[in-house]
Design a protein around this motif. Structure first.
Motif, PDB file in Angstrom:
ATOM      1  N   LYS A  76      34.233  45.268  43.857  1.00  0.00           N
ATOM      2  CA  LYS A  76      34.602  46.679  43.924  1.00  0.00           C
ATOM      3  C   LYS A  76      33.439  47.517  44.459  1.00  0.00           C
ATOM      4  O   LYS A  76      32.305  47.058  44.487  1.00  0.00           O
ATOM      5  CB  LYS A  76      35.032  47.125  42.525  1.00  0.00           C
ATOM      6  CG  LYS A  76      36.154  46.222  41.968  1.00  0.00           C
ATOM      7  CD  LYS A  76      36.598  46.609  40.583  1.00  0.00           C
ATOM      8  CE  LYS A  76      37.069  45.445  39.745  1.00  0.00           C
ATOM      9  NZ  LYS A  76      38.337  44.827  40.085  1.00  0.00           N
ATOM     10  N   TRP A 109      32.098  40.908  36.933  1.00  0.00           N
ATOM     11  CA  TRP A 109      32.178  39.457  36.677  1.00  0.00           C
ATOM     12  C   TRP A 109      30.984  38.718  37.224  1.00  0.00           C
ATOM     13  O   TRP A 109      30.660  37.626  36.761  1.00  0.00           O
ATOM     14  CB  TRP A 109      33.474  38.872  37.247  1.00  0.00           C
ATOM     15  CG  TRP A 109      33.607  38.953  38.747  1.00  0.00           C
ATOM     16  CD1 TRP A 109      34.244  39.930  39.451  1.00  0.00           C
ATOM     17  CD2 TRP A 109      33.091  38.031  39.724  1.00  0.00           C
ATOM     18  NE1 TRP A 109      34.159  39.674  40.808  1.00  0.00           N
ATOM     19  CE2 TRP A 109      33.462  38.515  41.008  1.00  0.00           C
ATOM     20  CE3 TRP A 109      32.361  36.839  39.652  1.00  0.00           C
ATOM     21  CZ2 TRP A 109      33.119  37.866  42.187  1.00  0.00           C
ATOM     22  CZ3 TRP A 109      32.022  36.183  40.830  1.00  0.00           C
ATOM     23  CH2 TRP A 109      32.400  36.702  42.082  1.00  0.00           C
ATOM     24  N   THR A 136      41.343  43.618  44.595  1.00  0.00           N
ATOM     25  CA  THR A 136      39.949  44.014  44.814  1.00  0.00           C
ATOM     26  C   THR A 136      39.032  43.223  43.885  1.00  0.00           C
ATOM     27  O   THR A 136      38.942  43.525  42.696  1.00  0.00           O
ATOM     28  CB  THR A 136      39.787  45.532  44.578  1.00  0.00           C
ATOM     29  OG1 THR A 136      40.900  46.208  45.149  1.00  0.00           O
ATOM     30  CG2 THR A 136      38.507  46.044  45.171  1.00  0.00           C
ATOM     31  N   ILE A 137      38.365  42.231  44.424  1.00  0.00           N
ATOM     32  CA  ILE A 137      37.527  41.346  43.605  1.00  0.00           C
ATOM     33  C   ILE A 137      36.103  41.887  43.510  1.00  0.00           C
ATOM     34  O   ILE A 137      35.504  41.898  42.447  1.00  0.00           O
ATOM     35  CB  ILE A 137      37.521  39.916  44.182  1.00  0.00           C
ATOM     36  CG1 ILE A 137      38.944  39.339  44.165  1.00  0.00           C
ATOM     37  CG2 ILE A 137      36.548  39.017  43.421  1.00  0.00           C
ATOM     38  CD1 ILE A 137      39.566  39.190  42.800  1.00  0.00           C
ATOM     39  N   VAL A 178      36.418  33.604  46.766  1.00  0.00           N
ATOM     40  CA  VAL A 178      35.914  34.913  46.304  1.00  0.00           C
ATOM     41  C   VAL A 178      35.045  34.777  45.054  1.00  0.00           C
ATOM     42  O   VAL A 178      34.243  35.663  44.753  1.00  0.00           O
ATOM     43  CB  VAL A 178      37.064  35.913  46.006  1.00  0.00           C
ATOM     44  CG1 VAL A 178      37.811  36.271  47.283  1.00  0.00           C
ATOM     45  CG2 VAL A 178      38.025  35.383  44.950  1.00  0.00           C
ATOM     46  N   ARG A 179      35.202  33.655  44.347  1.00  0.00           N
ATOM     47  CA  ARG A 179      34.418  33.484  43.119  1.00  0.00           C
ATOM     48  C   ARG A 179      32.943  33.229  43.404  1.00  0.00           C
ATOM     49  O   ARG A 179      32.134  33.138  42.485  1.00  0.00           O
ATOM     50  CB  ARG A 179      35.016  32.348  42.288  1.00  0.00           C
ATOM     51  CG  ARG A 179      36.406  32.696  41.746  1.00  0.00           C
ATOM     52  CD  ARG A 179      37.091  31.503  41.122  1.00  0.00           C
ATOM     53  NE  ARG A 179      37.387  30.483  42.125  1.00  0.00           N
ATOM     54  CZ  ARG A 179      38.083  29.373  41.876  1.00  0.00           C
ATOM     55  NH1 ARG A 179      38.548  29.153  40.664  1.00  0.00           N
ATOM     56  NH2 ARG A 179      38.308  28.499  42.834  1.00  0.00           N
ATOM     57  N   GLU A 226      41.873  49.761  43.089  1.00  0.00           N
ATOM     58  CA  GLU A 226      42.236  48.466  42.518  1.00  0.00           C
ATOM     59  C   GLU A 226      43.731  48.171  42.538  1.00  0.00           C
ATOM     60  O   GLU A 226      44.144  47.099  42.109  1.00  0.00           O
ATOM     61  CB  GLU A 226      41.730  48.392  41.078  1.00  0.00           C
ATOM     62  CG  GLU A 226      40.223  48.453  41.011  1.00  0.00           C
ATOM     63  CD  GLU A 226      39.696  48.499  39.592  1.00  0.00           C
ATOM     64  OE1 GLU A 226      39.387  47.435  39.060  1.00  0.00           O
ATOM     65  OE2 GLU A 226      39.636  49.606  39.026  1.00  0.00           O
ATOM     66  N   LYS A 261      41.032  39.564  47.623  1.00  0.00           N
ATOM     67  CA  LYS A 261      41.714  38.269  47.504  1.00  0.00           C
ATOM     68  C   LYS A 261      43.161  38.554  47.881  1.00  0.00           C
ATOM     69  O   LYS A 261      43.947  38.995  47.053  1.00  0.00           O
ATOM     70  CB  LYS A 261      41.596  37.799  46.053  1.00  0.00           C
ATOM     71  CG  LYS A 261      42.324  36.526  45.710  1.00  0.00           C
ATOM     72  CD  LYS A 261      42.113  36.249  44.220  1.00  0.00           C
ATOM     73  CE  LYS A 261      42.900  35.058  43.728  1.00  0.00           C
ATOM     74  NZ  LYS A 261      44.355  35.227  43.817  1.00  0.00           N
ATOM     75  N   ARG A 297      46.228  44.354  36.257  1.00  0.00           N
ATOM     76  CA  ARG A 297      45.047  44.360  37.119  1.00  0.00           C
ATOM     77  C   ARG A 297      43.906  43.557  36.504  1.00  0.00           C
ATOM     78  O   ARG A 297      42.771  43.623  36.977  1.00  0.00           O
ATOM     79  CB  ARG A 297      44.586  45.795  37.371  1.00  0.00           C
ATOM     80  CG  ARG A 297      45.589  46.572  38.182  1.00  0.00           C
ATOM     81  CD  ARG A 297      45.028  47.910  38.625  1.00  0.00           C
ATOM     82  NE  ARG A 297      46.073  48.718  39.232  1.00  0.00           N
ATOM     83  CZ  ARG A 297      45.870  49.926  39.732  1.00  0.00           C
ATOM     84  NH1 ARG A 297      44.668  50.468  39.686  1.00  0.00           N
ATOM     85  NH2 ARG A 297      46.874  50.592  40.264  1.00  0.00           N
ATOM     86  N   ASP A 307      40.007  56.400  38.550  1.00  0.00           N
ATOM     87  CA  ASP A 307      40.114  54.946  38.459  1.00  0.00           C
ATOM     88  C   ASP A 307      38.848  54.463  37.776  1.00  0.00           C
ATOM     89  O   ASP A 307      37.763  54.539  38.348  1.00  0.00           O
ATOM     90  CB  ASP A 307      40.232  54.350  39.871  1.00  0.00           C
ATOM     91  CG  ASP A 307      40.222  52.817  39.878  1.00  0.00           C
ATOM     92  OD1 ASP A 307      39.811  52.204  38.864  1.00  0.00           O
ATOM     93  OD2 ASP A 307      40.613  52.234  40.900  1.00  0.00           O
ATOM     94  N   TRP A 327      38.027  37.121  37.457  1.00  0.00           N
ATOM     95  CA  TRP A 327      37.318  37.662  38.620  1.00  0.00           C
ATOM     96  C   TRP A 327      37.820  39.047  39.022  1.00  0.00           C
ATOM     97  O   TRP A 327      37.434  39.580  40.053  1.00  0.00           O
ATOM     98  CB  TRP A 327      37.392  36.662  39.775  1.00  0.00           C
ATOM     99  CG  TRP A 327      36.598  35.435  39.452  1.00  0.00           C
ATOM    100  CD1 TRP A 327      35.278  35.222  39.750  1.00  0.00           C
ATOM    101  CD2 TRP A 327      37.041  34.288  38.732  1.00  0.00           C
ATOM    102  NE1 TRP A 327      34.886  34.002  39.242  1.00  0.00           N
ATOM    103  CE2 TRP A 327      35.940  33.410  38.627  1.00  0.00           C
ATOM    104  CE3 TRP A 327      38.255  33.910  38.144  1.00  0.00           C
ATOM    105  CZ2 TRP A 327      36.025  32.178  37.966  1.00  0.00           C
ATOM    106  CZ3 TRP A 327      38.339  32.686  37.486  1.00  0.00           C
ATOM    107  CH2 TRP A 327      37.234  31.835  37.409  1.00  0.00           C
ATOM    108  N   MET A 328      38.708  39.608  38.191  1.00  0.00           N
ATOM    109  CA  MET A 328      39.123  40.989  38.434  1.00  0.00           C
ATOM    110  C   MET A 328      38.267  41.953  37.616  1.00  0.00           C
ATOM    111  O   MET A 328      38.337  43.169  37.797  1.00  0.00           O
ATOM    112  CB  MET A 328      40.600  41.156  38.067  1.00  0.00           C
ATOM    113  CG  MET A 328      41.518  40.322  38.959  1.00  0.00           C
ATOM    114  SD  MET A 328      43.187  40.224  38.274  1.00  0.00           S
ATOM    115  CE  MET A 328      44.072  41.330  39.345  1.00  0.00           C
ATOM    116  N   GLY A 368      45.875  44.786  42.794  1.00  0.00           N
ATOM    117  CA  GLY A 368      45.180  43.711  42.078  1.00  0.00           C
ATOM    118  C   GLY A 368      44.462  42.718  42.977  1.00  0.00           C
ATOM    119  O   GLY A 368      44.340  41.548  42.642  1.00  0.00           O
TER     120      GLY A 368
END
Lengths: 249, 783
Positions: free
Chosen positions: B469, A224, B466-467, B604-605, B461, B485, A214, A130, A219-220, B464
Motif C-alpha cells: 500500500k 505484513w 492492494t498488497i 507478491v509475498r 484497497e 495481486k 479486505r 481509508d 498479505w493484505m 482487495g
C-alpha cells in the motif's frame, strides 16, 4: 455447498472480493443483481444466506445506502421479511450495513421494517477515510454467526458516512438485547459508544462498517512485511462463521 | 435543413482563420486551406457538422500532430519525434510480451500468458483549471474508459498532480485563475469521488508544487486494468451495428479537445466552461458491469470492437472505428439529457460515461438485454458500411457526409526547433556545520511532505488487490511503488510506480532521463522487473522553437532511457499548449514529463517495503553520489539556484538494478528505498520514521562519482540510480557478493535509539529525534 446470494445493485463495488471470501470459507456465492430479483428471474428464498457488500449503491444519492434500503423495504419487503423470520443469516458490510440500517432491518429492536432506530451519518472528520482499525467483540453478543470471533480483529474501514448514531433509549435496549457486536478500540468516525457492528435482537442479521473481505489472507495486512505473517487474515472468520450458520438452512 | 451550411469555398484566408477561432475549432490556416481545397473540389460548402468533425479529427488531442511533425532543427530534420525516439525504442527492443503498443486506447502487455495488463495515462489539465472537482474527476473517468475500451477491468487508478505553491499570495494570483489550494482540494475530491464510487483503488501517485503551475495546473490520471488475453477483440465489420451505451448526451464538454489545444486566458472561464464535462461515476460503473458481462457472455465477446467515447465524442469514437469501413449514424436516436441539441452538438459532445461498441447483428437482442439488466442504457444508433462513407442522419435527413479517406488524411505539419543548453551557474551556499534544520526544512517542503491527507481520502484497497500500500510501516512512510495481486488464485503481481522532476526542466534531456530512472528505481525498490513505461508530456506551446527544442531533448532521453533499461514505452500521451496568457504576457509551465512504470513480481509475498525493520541491521547505499544539486530541494530551501542537474549512467544503473533484484529474490533485502528528492538525508529519515527505528550513517563511506568537498552536498545531492538498502548482519556477506562489481557501500546501521544520526567529515552533522523529523514531514499538508 452452501448457497449465498451476494446482492448487486448499480454502484456496488466490493462484490468480487466478497464472493472470493465466501468461496474461501467454503460457500458457493452467486452475484445477483437486484433487477433480476425484481423481475422474478431469481428469488432470495433459494439461498441460505444473503450478503450486501460494500460500494456506493445508486451513488449514495440522498444519503448513503438509502435508495437501496427503500428498494429492499418497498419492492422486496415480503421476501426479505420471510428470509429474516426464517432465521437465515444476512450480513451487510459498509454500504450494505448502511442499507440494512436505513431499511430498518437493523437494529430492528421491534422486528424488521417497524421503525428506524438508528442511522449512519457523516464521519466527524467530514471526509472519506481509508485506514485500518482495531475492533473488539462485545461479550455475550447476540449475533449467531460470529460467536467464534473471540479475539480482537484488525480490519480496514473505507467510508465517508460511518458514524453510527442512536439515542440513549435505543442504546439501552440494544444493550439489553446484546445487539452491539463490535466496538472500535480507537473510534475513527465518532460513532456513539464506539459502536462498529450491530445485529438484530434475534442475532441473524448483522452489519458493520469495516471490511472483513479486505483481510482474508495475511498479505493484505498493511504492514505484513514487518514480521510474522499469519496465512489467514482476521476477516475470513466472519465468512466462515456466516457460512457455517447458513448451512443449517 | 437542420444542418447549417458554412461558407468556406469563397472565404478569404482571413475569414477562414476567423471561422477557426470563433468556432473554437483550433485549426491552423494551412488546415483550413486544405479543407477549402477539398470542398472546392466537391463543388459545395461543408455543413456545420462536417466542419466540426474535421476539427475534432484533426485536433492535436486526437492525432498528436506535433509528435508526428517534421521538425527543422539547426542539425537537420527530424521526421517525427514519435517514430524517431519513443516508438523506435519499443520497436528495437521488440519484447514479445508487448502485445499491443501505441495502437489501442491503452497499451497491452502480457501478465502471465493467460491474462494481459492494460495501461493508460491521460492528462486533464485545462478542464481542471476551470473546474477542479469536475475536471479531475472526469480525468479519472476518461482514463478508466480507455482501459475499458480494450475490454479490460480497471484495477488501479493513479494520479500525479501539479499545482502552484499552497501559500501563493492571493493578490498575485492572475485573474481568472483559482488559488492552488482550492485547485488541489477540488482535484483530490474529484479523483476521490470518481475512483471510490467506481470501486477502483487509487493507490499510486504524487503531488508536486511549483510557481510555474499557478495559471495552469496539471492532472495526470492513470489506470491499470487486467483482462483475459483471448477476450481482446478489435475487428469491426460492415453491417455490424453501432451500439451506444452509458450516459445520455448533453451540451457538456463541447469543444473539449479543441479547447485543449489553446492557451488558457483570464476569460477562459467564461468562454470555455462549456468545454468541461460533468461526471457521474455510477453511470460508468454500470457501463463497466455490462461491458464485462458482454465480454464474457459467449465463447467470444458479443461485440466485435469497443472503444471509449471521450475526446471528440461520437465523432471521434465512431469516426475512428469507421475509419476503414464508413458508417450510417442516426443522431436523432442518441438519448439526450434535454432537448434542443443541434445535430453537430450531439455528434461532438463529450458527455461522460459513454462507450461505443460494434455488434454483429445476430447478438443485437442479447447484448441490449445484458446492459439493460445492469441498469445501463443501450441504444443502437447506426451501422457500419463498406465504402468508407461516413453519413450522418437526423430524422432521416442527411446532415453530413464525409469521406473517411479525407477525414483521416491528417495534414502533416512542420515545426521548427532550436535548443541551447543553459549555462551552468555555481550555486552560492553558506558553509554549514549542522544540517539537521535543512533536513527538516526539506522534509516539510510540500513536494516531499507526507501526502497522507490525500491518500486516506482515496479508497486504495477496494477490490482487495492492494498488497503493498502507499503508506508503509508503523509510521506510514511514503512507499516507492504499489504492488497489486490481480488474480484471486495466483500470487503473481503487478508493480506500479512513477517518476518525474519538473524542477530539472531547464535541462530537459536530464529531466526526462531522471524521470525514467526514478520510475524504474521506485519499481525495482519494491521488487518489480520486466518493466514497461508510459510517457506523458505536458509542455508549453510547440510553435515556439525553443519549446520544441526542449521537447526534442526530452524525447531523445526517452529513447536512451528505454533502450538503456530495456524498458519499452507501451503507451503515451501529450498535452501541449500548457500556457497562460495574461496582459499579453505568456506564462508557460515547466516542461513536465511523467513516467509511469509497470513491472511484474513473480510472487507478491516477496515484495519489499521501505520501512526499517530491525535494530542492528546494516544500511547500504547502492549507486554513486555526484555533485548534482541542480533543481534540488536543498538549494530550494536555501533560496538559491544553479548547479548540475542529475544525469544517469544507464549502463551502471541497469547493472546495479539487476543485481539488486537478484539480492531481493534471494531474500537478502530487509527494506529498500529509492534516493530522490532530498537525497540520502531524506531517504534514511523516511525509512526511520516509517519503521519506528533510528539510523546512524557515515557520509565518509558513501561512494562518490567525483570529488565532493562538503558534507551537505553528499547528504542532499539528488543523484539518480541510488537506493538505500537494509540488510541483516546474517545476510550481509551474501548481499555484498551479489552486488559485487557495482558501486555500493555499507554506510551505517539501524538503531534502537529513535534518532537519525549522520556523521560527516568533521563529526556529527545531523542528530535528530525521529519524532521531530516525522513532525516536520507530517505537518505541511494537513487540514
Amino acid at each position: 455447498m452452501v448457497k449465498v446470494l451476494v446482492l448487486r445493485v448499480e454502484g456496488t463495488n466490493c462484490e468480487l472480493e466478497t464472493a472470493n471470501a465466501l468461496r474461501l470459507a467454503g460457500a458457493e456465492p452467486e452475484l445477483v443483481h437486484i433487477n433480476a430479483l425484481m423481475k422474478g428471474q431469481k428469488g432470495i428464498e433459494d439461498y441460505q444466506g444473503l450478503i450486501i457488500p460494500g460500494g456506493f449503491s445508486h451513488g449514495d444519492d440522498i444519503s448513503a445506502g438509502v435508495i437501496l434500503a427503500n428498494q429492499i423495504k418497498y419492492l422486496m419487503g415480503n421476501e426479505v421479511r420471510a428470509f429474516v423470520e426464517e432465521g437465515k443469516p444476512i450480513m451487510g458490510i459498509c454500504n450494505g450495513f448502511q442499507a440494512l440500517v436505513k431499511s430498518w432491518l437493523l437494529p430492528a429492536i421491534d422486528g424488521p421494517f417497524i421503525k428506524q432506530d438508528a442511522t449512519l451519518a457523516f464521519n466527524d472528520s467530514g471526509v472519506f477515510k481509508d485506514e485500518w482499525v482495531h475492533l473488539k467483540p462485545v461479550k455475550n453478543h447476540a449475533c449467531k454467526f460470529l460467536q467464534d470471533v473471540k479475539k480482537g480483529v484488525y480490519l480496514p474501514i473505507a467510508h465517508a458516512e460511518g458514524r453510527f448514531i442512536v439515542d440513549k433509549e435505543t442504546i439501552k435496549e440494544m444493550n439489553s438485547n446484546k445487539q452491539i457486536v463490535f466496538k472500535y478500540v480507537e473510534n475513527p468516525n465518532g460513532s456513539v459508544e464506539n459502536i462498529a457492528g450491530v445485529s438484530n435482537p434475534e442475532g441473524n442479521v448483522f452489519g458493520m462498517m469495516p471490511h472483513p473481505e479486505r483481510f482474508v489472507h495475511g498479505w493484505m495486512h498493511p504492514s505484513w512485511t514487518r514480521g510474522k505473517i499469519n496465512e489467514e487474515g482476521d476477516g475470513l472468520q466472519f465468512f466462515r462463521g456466516f457460512v457455517k450458520y447458513a448451512s443449517k438452512f | 435543413m437542420i444542418a447549417k451550411e458554412i461558407n468556406i469555398v469563397d472565404a478569404t484566408d482571413e475569414e477562414l482563420m476567423e471561422l477557426s477561432k470563433k468556432g473554437l475549432l483550433s485549426l491552423t490556416l494551412d488546415e483550413m486551406k486544405k479543407i477549402r481545397e477539398y470542398y472546392v473540389r466537391m463543388g459545395r460548402n461543408p455543413t456545420d457538422i462536417e466542419l466540426e468533425t474535421i476539427a475534432q479529427t484533426w485536433s492535436e488531442h486526437c492525432v498528436h500532430k506535433t509528435f508526428k511533425a517534421t521538425i527543422k532543427t539547426p542539425k537537420g530534420e527530424i521526421e517525427s519525434l514519435f517514430k524517431s525516439f519513443i516508438f523506435k525504442a519499443t520497436e528495437e527492443l521488440n519484447h514479445p510480451w508487448c502485445l499491443s503498443v501505441f495502437k489501442d486506447n491503452a497499451g497491452i502487455i502480457d501478465f502471465d500468458g493467460k491474462y494481459a495488463i492494460a495501461a493508460k495515462v491521460e492528462t486533464h489539465n485545462h478542464p481542471t483549471a476551470l473546474d477542479p472537482y469536475g475536471g479531475a474527476g472526469t480525468g479519472s473517468g476518461g482514463v478508466f474508459r480507455d482501459v475499458m475500451g480494450v475490454g479490460a477491468k480497471p484495477i488501479l487508478s493513479t494520479d500525479v498532480l501539479f499545482f502552484g505553491p499552497l501559500d501563493y499570495p492571493y493578490d498575485k494570483l492572475p485573474p481568472g485563475t483559482m488559488h492552488p489550494k482550492r485547485l488541489f482540494k477540488g482535484s483530490v475530491a474529484g479523483i476521490r469521488d470518481y475512483g471510490n464510487r467506481m470501486g477502483i483503488p487509487t493507490a499510486n501517485g504524487a503531488v508536486a508544487f511549483d510557481d510555474g503551475y499557478v495559471g495552469n495546473p496539471l492532472v495526470y490520471a492513470g489506470c491499470i486494468g487486467i483482462m483475459p488475453i483471448e477476450r481482446y477483440v478489435y475487428n469491426p465489420k460492415p453491417k455490424d451495428l453501432i451500439l451506444l451505451v452509458g450516459g445520455k448526451t448533453g451540451r457538456d464538454g463541447i469543444h473539449g479537445v479543441t479547447f485543449a489545444s489553446v492557451e488558457l486566458e483570464d476569460s477562459s472561464e467564461e468562454t470555455s466552461s462549456g468545454a468541461v464535462q460533468i461526471g457521474n461515476p455510477i453511470k460508468e460503473k454500470v457501463v463497466l458491469d455490462g461491458l464485462l458481462k458482454a465480454r464474457d457472455a459467449g465463447s467470444r465477446p458479443l461485440y466485435s470492437a469497443v472503444t471509449d467515447c471521450g475526446g471528440g465524442g461520437l465523432s471521434s469514437a465512431v469516426g475512428e472505428m469507421a475509419k476503414n469501413l464508413g458508417a450510417n449514424v442516426h443522431l436523432d436516436r442518441v438519448p439526450l439529457k434535454y432537448s434542443g441539441l443541434k445535430p453537430w452538438e450531439i455528434w461532438i459532445s463529450e458527455s461522460q460515461e459513454r462507450m461505443i461498441l460494434a455488434v454483429p447483428p445476430e447478438n443485437k437482442e442479447r447484448i441490449k438485454e445484458i446492459f439493460e439488466n445492469e441498469g445501463c442504457e443501450a441504444t443502437f444508433i447506426g451501422e457500419f458500411r463498406a465504402d468508407k462513407r461516413l453519413i450522418l442522419y437526423y430524422d432521416e435527413e442527411i446532415v453530413g457526409e464525409l469521406d473517411a479517406g479525407f477525414l483521416h488524411d491528417t495534414p502533416a505539419i512542420a515545426r521548427t526547433a532550436k535548443w541551447k543548453k543553459p549555462k551552468e551557474v555555481i550555486p552560492k551556499l553558506p558553509r554549514k556545520k549542522k544540517l539537521g534544520e535543512d533536513l527538516k526544512k526539506i522534509l516539510a517542503s510540500p513536494n516531499v511532505a507526507s501526502k497522507e491527507w490525500v491518500i486516506r481520502q482515496y479508497d486504495h484497497e477496494v477490490q482487495g488487490r492492494t498488497i503493498v500500500k502507499p503508506l508503509q510501516g508503523v509510521g506510514f512512510g511514503p512507499g516507492d511503488a504499489t504492488v497489486l495481486k490481480p488474480l484471486y488464485d495466483s500470487w503473481r503481481g503487478i508493480v506500479v510506480s512513477n517518476g518525474f522532476n519538473s524542477k530539472y526542466s531547464e535541462d530537459p534531456y536530464n529531466m526526462a532521463l531522471s524521470a525514467i530512472d526514478e520510475a524504474m528505481r521506485n519499481n525495482v525498490a519494491c521488487g518489480g522487473r520486466r518493466i514497461a513505461l508510459l510517457d506523458n508530456f505536458s509542455w508549453g506551446n510547440p510553435e515556439k522553437p525553443e519549446v520544441m527544442g526542449a521537447l526534442i531533448e526530452a524525447s531523445r532521453a526517452c529513447y536512451d532511457g528505454a533502450k538503456g533499461f530495456s524498458a519499452p514505452f507501451i503507451s503515451g500521451k501529450d498535452s501541449l499548449h500548457n500556457e497562460y496568457v495574461y496582459k499579453g504576457k505568456t506564462i508557460s509551465i515547466p516542461h513536465t514529463l511523467v513516467i509511469t512504470a509497470i513491472g511484474i513480481i513473480p510472487d507478491v509475498r516477496t515484495a519489499i517495503t521501505m520501512d526499517l525493520k530491525k535494530a542492528g541491521n546494516y544500511i547500504y547505499i547502492v549507486g554513486k553520489t555526484y555533485d548534482e544539486l541542480g533543481g534540488s530541494h536543498y538549494l530550494m530551501v536555501n533560496g538559491t539556484k544553479g548547479g548540475k542537474v542529475p544525469t544517469v549512467n544507464l549502463k551502471e544503473a541497469k547493472k546495479s538494478m539487476d543485481a539488486l533484484t537478484e539480492a531481493m529474490d534471494r531474500g537478502l533485502v530487509a527494506s529498500c528505498h529509492d534516493c530522490s528528492e532530498g537525497g540520502i538525508g531524506v531517504a534514511v529519515s523516511e525509512m526511520g520514521f516509517a519503521g519506528g527505528l533510528g539510523a546512524k550513517i557515515n557520509l565518509k563511506k558513501v561512494p562518490l562519482g567525483e570529488r565532493i568537498k562538503t558534507d551537505d552536498k553528499i547528504l542532499f545531492s539528488e543523484s539518480n540510480s541510488r537506493f538505500i538498502v537494509e540488510v541483516s548482519k546474517k545476510n550481509a556477506k551474501d548481499f555484498e557478493a551479489v552486488m559485487g562489481g557495482n558501486s555500493f557501500a555499507k554506510i551505517g546501521e539501524v538503531t534502537k535509539q529513535k534518532k537519525v544520526v549522520v556523521r560527516g567529515s568533521k563529526g556529527v552533522v545531523v542528530s535528530e529525534a525521529l519524532s521531530s523529523l516525522k513532525r516536520a514531514w507530517g505537518g505541511t499538508i494537513k487540514w
